[in-house]
Design an enzyme around this catalytic site. Structure first.
Site, mmCIF file in Angstrom:
data_model
loop_
_atom_site.group_PDB
_atom_site.id
_atom_site.type_symbol
_atom_site.label_atom_id
_atom_site.label_comp_id
_atom_site.label_asym_id
_atom_site.label_seq_id
_atom_site.Cartn_x
_atom_site.Cartn_y
_atom_site.Cartn_z
ATOM 1 N N ASP A 49 0.828 -1.291 0.225
ATOM 2 C CA ASP A 49 -0.303 0.014 0.225
ATOM 3 C C ASP A 49 0.977 1.473 -0.502
ATOM 4 O OD1 ASP A 49 1.213 -0.208 2.955
ATOM 5 O OD2 ASP A 49 -1.206 -0.280 3.182
ATOM 6 N N CYS A 52 4.408 1.401 2.128
ATOM 7 C CA CYS A 52 4.861 0.249 1.635
ATOM 8 C C CYS A 52 6.590 0.687 2.147
ATOM 9 C CB CYS A 52 5.376 -0.254 0.526
ATOM 10 S SG CYS A 52 6.468 -0.858 -0.637
ATOM 11 N N HIS A 262 6.949 0.303 -4.583
ATOM 12 C CA HIS A 262 6.655 -0.556 -4.062
ATOM 13 C C HIS A 262 8.624 -1.506 -3.268
ATOM 14 C CE1 HIS A 262 4.952 -3.832 -2.022
ATOM 15 N NE2 HIS A 262 6.197 -4.663 -2.369
#
Length: 275
Positions: A49, A52, A262
């Site tokens: 999300d 991260c 990410h």
């Protein structure tokens, strides 16, 4: 329970699963993972999300913590929200995470609660000597969503405090790290108030950490964040350090990213084989 940081998986097995094809991108990613696998045996997936980067950094920092970082040590640490709010009225617009069925109290009380929780958890985990026990305590913490998200809010507030200090230092002619100029050179964050409104308030909600905010996070915690940026494999930026001229005594945490958005966590350093 949703586990925010998945259990370990063999790093090359993970890579083969994720990057099967023969496209130039897939080949580059595989090469990148092979390079990481020289140093680390496994990977732990981090829930993707917008928290991260904070999640991966905090998890790694706590997994190896032996003491409190200096930003959590000062005597008047818990007075920080009150002190800042008394000087900067605009902090009232800080975006707190919404808690269900609970009226928003004073913003400073709420943030103070998060800061105290962060210090308590960090202290408890850093006092655990046994590495397996320490890891278990981290895993347990990152299964408790309520607490976990409170810790990210505390980190974001500490980042704001650091940004204010850097901004004021620069205005008063003191030396500041280069990233601080970059942070405030953006149209969207030419001062700490804009940084809060346009960036920090969105982290975890509608956006993650940008590159320059990775520097701010590292500088706030006084940790070096070392990132394997797989899509930059075979360039100078394959392994990037935040900050790029870290203090020698700062602890180092290592992350992996495929796209600067990410972040996952490498685990189990391979035993260095000496010839």
């Amino acid at each position: 329970y949703k586990l925010s940081v998945a259990p370990e998986m063999d790093i090359m097995e993970y890579c083969r699963k994720e990057w099967r094809g023969n496209t130039p991108v897939a080949k580059r990613m595989r090469k990148g993972y092979e390079a990481v696998a020289q140093k680390f045996a496994s990977i732990r997936r981090v829930r993707g999300d917008n928290y991260c980067a904070l999640r991966a950094t905090l998890f790694q920092a706590l997994s190896q913590a032996t003491q409190l970082p200096s930003c959590l040590q000062s005597e008047d640490f818990t007075m920080l929200p009150e002190n800042l709010l008394s000087k900067y009225d605009w902090i009232k617009q800080w975006q707190l995470k919404q808690k269900l069925g609970r009226k928003m109290g004073e913003i400073s009380d709420e943030i103070k609660e998060y800061l105290m929780l962060l210090r308590k958890k960090w202290k408890n985990i850093s006092e655990i000597k046994d590495p397996i026990e320490k890891q278990e305590a981290c895993d347990k913490l990152f299964k408790n969503e309520e607490e976990e998200y409170s810790l990210y809010e505390a980190l974001k507030f500490l980042m704001l405090n650091t940004a204010i200090e850097l901004y004021n230092d620069d205005k008063n002619g003191r030396r500041v790290p280069v990233f601080s100029w970059l942070l405030f050179a953006r149209d969207t964050s030419s001062n700490p108030c804009q940084l809060m409104h346009n960036h920090l308030n969105h982290i975890g909600h509608s956006g993650g950490l940008e590159q320059v905010e990775m520097f701010l996070l590292a500088y706030t915690l006084q940790y070096t964040i070392q990132v394997y940026r797989l899509y930059k494999y075979s360039t100078d930026e394959f392994i990037t350090l935040y900050p790029n001229d870290p203090e020698e005594d700062w602890p180092v945490v290592t992350l992996i990213t495929e796209d600067d958005r990410h972040y996952n966590i490498p685990a189990r350093m391979c035993q260095e084989t000496t010839l």
